[in-house]
Design a protein around this motif. Structure first.
Motif, PDB file in Angstrom:
ATOM      1  N   ALA A 181       2.848   9.121   8.764  1.00  0.00           N
ATOM      2  CA  ALA A 181       3.266   9.073   7.358  1.00  0.00           C
ATOM      3  C   ALA A 181       3.170   7.654   6.812  1.00  0.00           C
ATOM      4  CB  ALA A 181       4.690   9.608   7.218  1.00  0.00           C
ATOM      5  N   LEU A 182       3.528   6.669   7.645  1.00  0.00           N
ATOM      6  CA  LEU A 182       3.432   5.273   7.223  1.00  0.00           C
ATOM      7  C   LEU A 182       1.973   4.881   6.994  1.00  0.00           C
ATOM      8  CD1 LEU A 182       4.505   2.442   6.698  1.00  0.00           C
ATOM      9  CD2 LEU A 182       4.597   2.079   9.181  1.00  0.00           C
ATOM     10  N   GLU A 183       1.094   5.305   7.887  1.00  0.00           N
ATOM     11  CA  GLU A 183      -0.322   4.975   7.714  1.00  0.00           C
ATOM     12  C   GLU A 183      -0.869   5.590   6.423  1.00  0.00           C
ATOM     13  OE1 GLU A 183      -4.461   4.794  10.256  1.00  0.00           O
ATOM     14  OE2 GLU A 183      -2.912   6.212  10.883  1.00  0.00           O
ATOM     15  N   LYS A 184      -0.508   6.837   6.151  1.00  0.00           N
ATOM     16  CA  LYS A 184      -0.946   7.470   4.903  1.00  0.00           C
ATOM     17  C   LYS A 184      -0.419   6.696   3.698  1.00  0.00           C
ATOM     18  CE  LYS A 184      -0.825  11.763   2.239  1.00  0.00           C
ATOM     19  NZ  LYS A 184      -0.362  13.179   2.189  1.00  0.00           N
ATOM     20  N   LEU A 194       3.451  10.196  -7.274  1.00  0.00           N
ATOM     21  CA  LEU A 194       3.985  11.334  -6.531  1.00  0.00           C
ATOM     22  C   LEU A 194       3.535  11.305  -5.073  1.00  0.00           C
ATOM     23  CD1 LEU A 194       5.602  13.971  -6.670  1.00  0.00           C
ATOM     24  CD2 LEU A 194       3.477  15.145  -7.306  1.00  0.00           C
ATOM     25  N   GLN A 195       2.269  10.986  -4.836  1.00  0.00           N
ATOM     26  CA  GLN A 195       1.755  10.941  -3.463  1.00  0.00           C
ATOM     27  C   GLN A 195       2.450   9.857  -2.639  1.00  0.00           C
ATOM     28  OE1 GLN A 195      -2.576  11.473  -2.683  1.00  0.00           O
ATOM     29  NE2 GLN A 195      -2.769  11.432  -4.892  1.00  0.00           N
ATOM     30  N   VAL A 196       2.606   8.677  -3.227  1.00  0.00           N
ATOM     31  CA  VAL A 196       3.252   7.575  -2.510  1.00  0.00           C
ATOM     32  C   VAL A 196       4.719   7.900  -2.240  1.00  0.00           C
ATOM     33  CG1 VAL A 196       4.004   5.174  -2.709  1.00  0.00           C
ATOM     34  CG2 VAL A 196       1.670   5.800  -3.332  1.00  0.00           C
ATOM     35  N   THR A 197       5.402   8.430  -3.247  1.00  0.00           N
ATOM     36  CA  THR A 197       6.815   8.778  -3.081  1.00  0.00           C
ATOM     37  C   THR A 197       6.997   9.830  -1.995  1.00  0.00           C
ATOM     38  OG1 THR A 197       7.240   8.276  -5.413  1.00  0.00           O
ATOM     39  CG2 THR A 197       8.881   9.605  -4.263  1.00  0.00           C
ATOM     40  N   ASN A 198       6.151  10.851  -1.986  1.00  0.00           N
ATOM     41  CA  ASN A 198       6.247  11.905  -0.971  1.00  0.00           C
ATOM     42  C   ASN A 198       5.966  11.363   0.425  1.00  0.00           C
ATOM     43  OD1 ASN A 198       6.911  13.849  -2.846  1.00  0.00           O
ATOM     44  ND2 ASN A 198       4.832  14.640  -3.061  1.00  0.00           N
ATOM     45  N   SER A 199       4.980  10.481   0.539  1.00  0.00           N
ATOM     46  CA  SER A 199       4.659   9.906   1.849  1.00  0.00           C
ATOM     47  C   SER A 199       5.812   9.059   2.370  1.00  0.00           C
ATOM     48  CB  SER A 199       3.383   9.063   1.754  1.00  0.00           C
ATOM     49  OG  SER A 199       2.267   9.863   1.465  1.00  0.00           O
ATOM     50  N   PHE A 200       6.420   8.281   1.484  1.00  0.00           N
ATOM     51  CA  PHE A 200       7.554   7.446   1.896  1.00  0.00           C
ATOM     52  C   PHE A 200       8.732   8.341   2.304  1.00  0.00           C
ATOM     53  CE2 PHE A 200       8.374   2.743   0.897  1.00  0.00           C
ATOM     54  CZ  PHE A 200       9.177   2.591   2.019  1.00  0.00           C
ATOM     55  N   TYR A 201       8.968   9.391   1.528  1.00  0.00           N
ATOM     56  CA  TYR A 201      10.049  10.331   1.852  1.00  0.00           C
ATOM     57  C   TYR A 201       9.820  10.959   3.231  1.00  0.00           C
ATOM     58  CZ  TYR A 201      12.928  14.553   1.702  1.00  0.00           C
ATOM     59  OH  TYR A 201      13.821  15.553   2.011  1.00  0.00           O
ATOM     60  N   ASN A 202       8.585  11.396   3.504  1.00  0.00           N
ATOM     61  CA  ASN A 202       8.277  12.003   4.802  1.00  0.00           C
ATOM     62  C   ASN A 202       8.473  11.014   5.939  1.00  0.00           C
ATOM     63  OD1 ASN A 202       7.606  14.469   3.657  1.00  0.00           O
ATOM     64  ND2 ASN A 202       5.438  13.949   3.444  1.00  0.00           N
ATOM     65  N   LEU A 203       8.071   9.767   5.715  1.00  0.00           N
ATOM     66  CA  LEU A 203       8.276   8.725   6.717  1.00  0.00           C
ATOM     67  C   LEU A 203       9.752   8.618   7.086  1.00  0.00           C
ATOM     68  CD1 LEU A 203       7.950   5.977   8.229  1.00  0.00           C
ATOM     69  CD2 LEU A 203       7.835   4.890   5.981  1.00  0.00           C
ATOM     70  N   GLU A 239      -5.468  -2.178  13.033  1.00  0.00           N
ATOM     71  CA  GLU A 239      -6.406  -1.609  12.077  1.00  0.00           C
ATOM     72  C   GLU A 239      -5.788  -1.415  10.693  1.00  0.00           C
ATOM     73  OE1 GLU A 239      -5.081   1.941  14.734  1.00  0.00           O
ATOM     74  OE2 GLU A 239      -5.431  -0.216  14.928  1.00  0.00           O
ATOM     75  N   TRP A 240      -4.464  -1.597  10.582  1.00  0.00           N
ATOM     76  CA  TRP A 240      -3.814  -1.478   9.279  1.00  0.00           C
ATOM     77  C   TRP A 240      -3.866  -2.774   8.471  1.00  0.00           C
ATOM     78  CZ3 TRP A 240       1.518   1.178  10.665  1.00  0.00           C
ATOM     79  CH2 TRP A 240       1.266   2.471  11.144  1.00  0.00           C
ATOM     80  N   LEU A 241      -4.173  -3.888   9.118  1.00  0.00           N
ATOM     81  CA  LEU A 241      -4.057  -5.184   8.444  1.00  0.00           C
ATOM     82  C   LEU A 241      -4.849  -5.271   7.136  1.00  0.00           C
ATOM     83  CD1 LEU A 241      -4.031  -7.568  11.520  1.00  0.00           C
ATOM     84  CD2 LEU A 241      -2.126  -7.036   9.997  1.00  0.00           C
ATOM     85  N   PRO A 242      -6.078  -4.738   7.072  1.00  0.00           N
ATOM     86  CA  PRO A 242      -6.771  -4.792   5.775  1.00  0.00           C
ATOM     87  C   PRO A 242      -6.037  -4.038   4.672  1.00  0.00           C
ATOM     88  CG  PRO A 242      -8.326  -4.339   7.544  1.00  0.00           C
ATOM     89  CD  PRO A 242      -6.948  -4.222   8.135  1.00  0.00           C
ATOM     90  N   LEU A 277      -2.435   3.555   3.219  1.00  0.00           N
ATOM     91  CA  LEU A 277      -3.756   3.887   2.676  1.00  0.00           C
ATOM     92  C   LEU A 277      -3.679   4.137   1.169  1.00  0.00           C
ATOM     93  CD1 LEU A 277      -5.031   6.245   5.510  1.00  0.00           C
ATOM     94  CD2 LEU A 277      -6.171   4.141   4.772  1.00  0.00           C
ATOM     95  N   LEU A 278      -2.655   4.849   0.751  1.00  0.00           N
ATOM     96  CA  LEU A 278      -2.484   5.126  -0.676  1.00  0.00           C
ATOM     97  C   LEU A 278      -2.238   3.839  -1.464  1.00  0.00           C
ATOM     98  CD1 LEU A 278      -0.241   8.309  -0.405  1.00  0.00           C
ATOM     99  CD2 LEU A 278      -2.565   8.242  -1.333  1.00  0.00           C
ATOM    100  N   LEU A 279      -1.420   2.953  -0.906  1.00  0.00           N
ATOM    101  CA  LEU A 279      -1.133   1.689  -1.583  1.00  0.00           C
ATOM    102  C   LEU A 279      -2.381   0.821  -1.674  1.00  0.00           C
ATOM    103  CD1 LEU A 279       2.317   0.762  -0.001  1.00  0.00           C
ATOM    104  CD2 LEU A 279       1.879   1.721  -2.266  1.00  0.00           C
ATOM    105  N   SER A 280      -3.136   0.792  -0.585  1.00  0.00           N
ATOM    106  CA  SER A 280      -4.354   0.002  -0.566  1.00  0.00           C
ATOM    107  C   SER A 280      -5.351   0.510  -1.601  1.00  0.00           C
ATOM    108  CB  SER A 280      -4.978   0.051   0.833  1.00  0.00           C
ATOM    109  OG  SER A 280      -6.200  -0.637   0.860  1.00  0.00           O
ATOM    110  N   LYS A 281      -5.491   1.820  -1.668  1.00  0.00           N
ATOM    111  CA  LYS A 281      -6.399   2.420  -2.653  1.00  0.00           C
ATOM    112  C   LYS A 281      -5.942   2.098  -4.069  1.00  0.00           C
ATOM    113  CE  LYS A 281      -8.218   6.901  -4.166  1.00  0.00           C
ATOM    114  NZ  LYS A 281      -8.177   8.377  -3.937  1.00  0.00           N
TER     115      LYS A 281
END
Length: 281
Positions: A152-155, A125-134, A99-102, A158-162
């Motif tokens: 954390a990876l899925e989030k 900031l959101q992407v950096t924090n998510s990557f850090y948490n991952l 389900e992540w492929l799109p 999602l942020l990158l896709s958006k």
């Protein structure tokens, strides 16, 4: 620059497919990684400071601060730190859920290498924090850490896709239908020809389209779906390995064990033992 990236580095080992591997590097000039045959998983980086050079054997891309690169499976790649800079970056090797492929259909900057760039400080900031948490969750060893890391990876995706306005790069509806079919009915003994017929394509055209859009063959994708479901059954049931193999669509327990070990880096039996030990801690 291309010569520096392609020929000066020694060949690096490929990663173990199926494992989520991540880290935080600060590398000066001379740092180089070379994988002439690519890897079987996706490789994601976020540049925090400096510049990283990425080459696919023909073209070179310079990734700057607050930019993300995504190297697709099977893409030959060479990357490293250019002169007069210190490259600081987060990185992650992963095999996506179906389900992540799109979410991975980011713009392609050079063949086989995609990218995303942020439009605001808040996005960055959101992407950096998510990557850090991952990375933090993935470094821990308790029972729940792996799930937190995957979330954390899925989030992050999602942020990158958006950010990249992913709706401009949708999957073909026939591929979406196929993914839904094999995800729901993974135990069925599908062939490429049978799946192609479902979406009214020739086997060769279907195989080409599926590989182009997802980065891997339909049978490899089906195999991964079965193995992920098998791991869930190992974690949550008392079924024997032979019963699990049959439940997810493998005809022979020995073949199932080999495939599971290649994907997860451990046998089904050792996987269950490790999970039981973690639950007792």
């Amino acid at each position: 620059m291309t010569e520096f990236m392609s020929f000066s580095a020694t060949e690096n080992l490929t990663t173990i497919p199926g494992k989520l591997i991540s880290g935080h590097y600060r590398q000066s000039f001379g740092y180089k990684v070379k994988r002439s045959n690519g890897t079987k998983d996706y490789y994601l980086t976020l540049t925090l400071k400096g510049t990283g050079l990425f080459n696919n054997g023909k073209e070179t891309y310079a990734c700057q601060q607050d930019e993300v690169t995504l190297i697709t499976p099977g893409t030959p790649h060479f990357y490293g730190t250019p002169e007069n800079t210190l490259w600081e970056f987060y990185w992650c090797h992963f095999v996506p859920k179906e389900e992540w492929l799109p979410l991975l259909q980011l713009p392609e900057v050079i063949k086989g290498i995609r990218f995303a760039r942020f439009h605001s400080e808040n996005e960055s900031l959101q992407v950096t924090n998510s990557f850090y948490n991952l990375i933090q969750y993935n470094d821990e060893t308790d029972f729940y850490s792996e799930r937190f890391a995957i979330n954390a990876l899925e989030k992050l995706l999602l942020l990158l896709s958006k950010s990249a306005m992913q709706t401009e790069y949708p999957l073909d509806s026939r591929i979406v239908h196929t993914l839904a079919l094999i995800t729901q009915h993974y135990s069925q003994p599908y062939t490429v020809a049978e799946l192609a017929a479902v979406v009214n394509l020739s086997a060769s055209r279907f195989a080409h389209l599926f590989k182009k859009q997802t980065g891997e063959s339909v049978m490899d994708m089906l195999n991964k779906i079965r193995l992920r479901q098998a791991r869930k059954l190992i974690e949550t049931t008392s079924l024997t390995m032979a019963e699990i193999a049959e439940e997810v669509g493998f005809n022979h327990p020995f073949y199932f064990s080999r495939q599971f070990s290649a994907f997860y880096g451990t046998s089904p039996a050792l996987c269950r033992k490790r999970i039981q030990q973690l639950r007792m801690e």
